[in-house]
Every structure is written in C-alpha cells, then in structure tokens.
Design an enzyme around this catalytic site. Structure first.
Site, mmCIF file in Angstrom:
data_model
loop_
_atom_site.group_PDB
_atom_site.id
_atom_site.type_symbol
_atom_site.label_atom_id
_atom_site.label_comp_id
_atom_site.label_asym_id
_atom_site.label_seq_id
_atom_site.Cartn_x
_atom_site.Cartn_y
_atom_site.Cartn_z
ATOM 1 N N LYS A 187 -23.219 -4.709 6.579
ATOM 2 C CA LYS A 187 -23.095 -6.169 6.553
ATOM 3 C C LYS A 187 -23.762 -6.810 7.757
ATOM 4 C CE LYS A 187 -18.795 -7.096 4.056
ATOM 5 N NZ LYS A 187 -17.379 -7.213 4.323
ATOM 6 N N ARG A 241 -2.474 -6.618 -8.572
ATOM 7 C CA ARG A 241 -1.326 -7.503 -8.333
ATOM 8 C C ARG A 241 -1.356 -8.702 -9.252
ATOM 9 N NH1 ARG A 241 -2.973 -7.909 -2.157
ATOM 10 N NH2 ARG A 241 -4.920 -7.598 -3.272
ATOM 11 N N HIS A 244 0.840 -1.201 0.000
ATOM 12 C CA HIS A 244 0.000 0.000 0.000
ATOM 13 C C HIS A 244 0.879 1.256 0.000
ATOM 14 C CE1 HIS A 244 -3.032 -2.755 2.208
ATOM 15 N NE2 HIS A 244 -3.473 -2.598 0.973
ATOM 16 N N SER A 285 -2.843 -8.022 2.775
ATOM 17 C CA SER A 285 -3.191 -7.793 4.185
ATOM 18 C C SER A 285 -3.685 -9.081 4.826
ATOM 19 C CB SER A 285 -4.281 -6.725 4.288
ATOM 20 O OG SER A 285 -3.817 -5.506 3.806
HETATM 21 P P1 ADP Z 1 -9.742 -3.963 -0.501
HETATM 22 O O1 ADP Z 1 -10.219 -4.770 0.662
HETATM 23 O O2 ADP Z 1 -10.651 -2.855 -0.892
HETATM 24 O O3 ADP Z 1 -9.244 -4.754 -1.675
HETATM 25 P P2 ADP Z 1 -7.037 -3.620 0.367
HETATM 26 O O4 ADP Z 1 -6.618 -2.902 1.593
HETATM 27 O O5 ADP Z 1 -6.848 -5.087 0.343
HETATM 28 O O6 ADP Z 1 -8.533 -3.194 0.105
HETATM 29 O O7 ADP Z 1 -6.308 -2.993 -0.890
HETATM 30 C C1 ADP Z 1 -6.442 -1.648 -1.277
HETATM 31 C C2 ADP Z 1 -5.757 -1.495 -2.610
HETATM 32 O O8 ADP Z 1 -4.373 -1.744 -2.443
HETATM 33 C C3 ADP Z 1 -6.256 -2.477 -3.660
HETATM 34 O O9 ADP Z 1 -6.328 -1.839 -4.920
HETATM 35 C C4 ADP Z 1 -5.200 -3.555 -3.668
HETATM 36 O O10 ADP Z 1 -5.094 -4.186 -4.930
HETATM 37 C C5 ADP Z 1 -3.958 -2.741 -3.355
HETATM 38 N N1 ADP Z 1 -2.904 -3.561 -2.750
HETATM 39 C C6 ADP Z 1 -3.017 -4.441 -1.748
HETATM 40 N N2 ADP Z 1 -1.838 -5.046 -1.490
HETATM 41 C C7 ADP Z 1 -0.953 -4.539 -2.388
HETATM 42 C C8 ADP Z 1 0.434 -4.790 -2.685
HETATM 43 N N3 ADP Z 1 1.118 -5.701 -2.015
HETATM 44 N N4 ADP Z 1 1.018 -4.086 -3.672
HETATM 45 C C9 ADP Z 1 0.305 -3.186 -4.370
HETATM 46 N N5 ADP Z 1 -0.998 -2.903 -4.160
HETATM 47 C C10 ADP Z 1 -1.629 -3.570 -3.186
#
Ligand code: ADP
Length: 153
Positions: free
Chosen positions: A41, A98, A17, A135
């Site tokens: 939800k 990704r 992120h 995450s």
């Molecule tokens: P959501 O639950 O809305 O998918 P996330 O917190 O998982 O939210 O992810 C937010 C954004 O960050 C998404 O577009 C996701 O693809 C991106 N993201 C998550 N992990 C990575 C990573 N390791 N590298 C690049 N982008 C990431």
C-alpha cells in the site's frame, strides 16, 4: 489432519475473533491465525517496516493468549492470503460474517481465492451478541480513552 487458516488484521484481536477460533476448533484439528497487512500500500520503506513491526507485536500478543493451546498457531504475512493458505497446507480459509455488509465482501473474496488456488472458504456466522463488535470500533473507543477490556478476550 485438518488445518484451517484464519486470516485478518486482528487490530486488535477481539472477543468476536476468539469466539470464531473456539468454534473452529470443534471443526478443525488446527487453527492458524494469520495476521496480514498489505505493505504494498505504501512505497515508503520506513512505513513498511513500521507496519511489519506492529504486525509482529500483535502476533506476539495473540500468541500469548494461545500459549497453552497446542492446536492454535499465530503467524504474520504480507503476501496473498490464498498463497499463505497453500504454504501452510490448510484445507480451507476461515472467515466470519456479522452482517450483509460482511457477506458481500466475504463472498467476493472466497470466489477470488477459489479461483486462484482452488481453496475453499468456510464461513461461520458471528454470535448475535458479538455481531456488533468490530476492531475498528474498539480502536476508536481506545483513541477516546475508553476502557475496552469488555470487548477483548
Ligand atoms: P479483516 O480486516 O481482514 O476483515 P478482521 O480482523 O476485521 O480482518 O476480521 C477477521 C475475521 O474475523 C473476518 O472474517 C471478520 O468478519 C471476523 N470478525 C471480526 N469481528 C468479529 C466478531 N465480532 N464476531 C465474529 N467474527 C468477527
């Protein structure tokens, strides 16, 4: 002034992120990290309150990291992402891809958000070395007592 909304759960905020935020700052004047959760939800008011508290704690933690970065802001929201983007006067929504799995989901979300409000979604490809980082994997490792500091910014 080009502001972009970077929505997500960020549970937790990982190096992946942080890398997207850093790269977006080269393209936009301001990045608003928007931590969202769908409180609809559940009907349980207590549960909803707990979700909001968790989100606020996450926001405070991320904001701490960007306390000296005047071009990064952190907010929380429980409504529709496209509506928040409008309220924040963002010119676009920022997401990252990704894998093919992310791609299909992001394409659908981008389409819905454009349909709803006309807002565009800008997608950055994850750095290959961070593309396996998610995450949910970090959360799982933490549940098993693993040290995950190498995945966190
Ligand atoms: P959501 O639950 O809305 O998918 P996330 O917190 O998982 O939210 O992810 C937010 C954004 O960050 C998404 O577009 C996701 O693809 C991106 N993201 C998550 N992990 C990575 C990573 N390791 N590298 C690049 N982008 C990431």
């Amino acid at each position: 002034m080009k502001r972009v909304l970077f929505p997500g759960s960020f549970n937790p905020f990982t190096r992946g992120h942080a890398d997207i935020v850093e790269r977006a700052l080269l393209l936009f004047d301001e990045v608003v990290i928007a931590i969202g959760c769908n409180v609809q939800k559940t009907d349980d008011a207590q549960k909803q309150e707990r979700m909001q508290q968790e989100m606020a704690a996450r926001a405070a933690c991320i904001a701490q990291r960007y306390v000296h970065a005047s071009r990064v802001r952190v907010i929380t929201y429980t409504t529709l992402t496209a509506e928040v983007a409008q309220q924040q006067q963002a010119c676009a929504i920022l997401r990252s891809v990704r894998s093919i799995k992310d791609y299909e989901y992001e394409m659908q979300m981008a389409d819905v958000n454009r349909h709803l409000t006309g807002i565009e979604t800008v997608v950055l490809f994850a750095r290959p070395e961070l593309a396996s980082l998610s995450s949910s994997v970090v959360r799982e490792l933490q549940q098993f007592g693993y040290d995950t500091t190498e995945f966190l910014p």
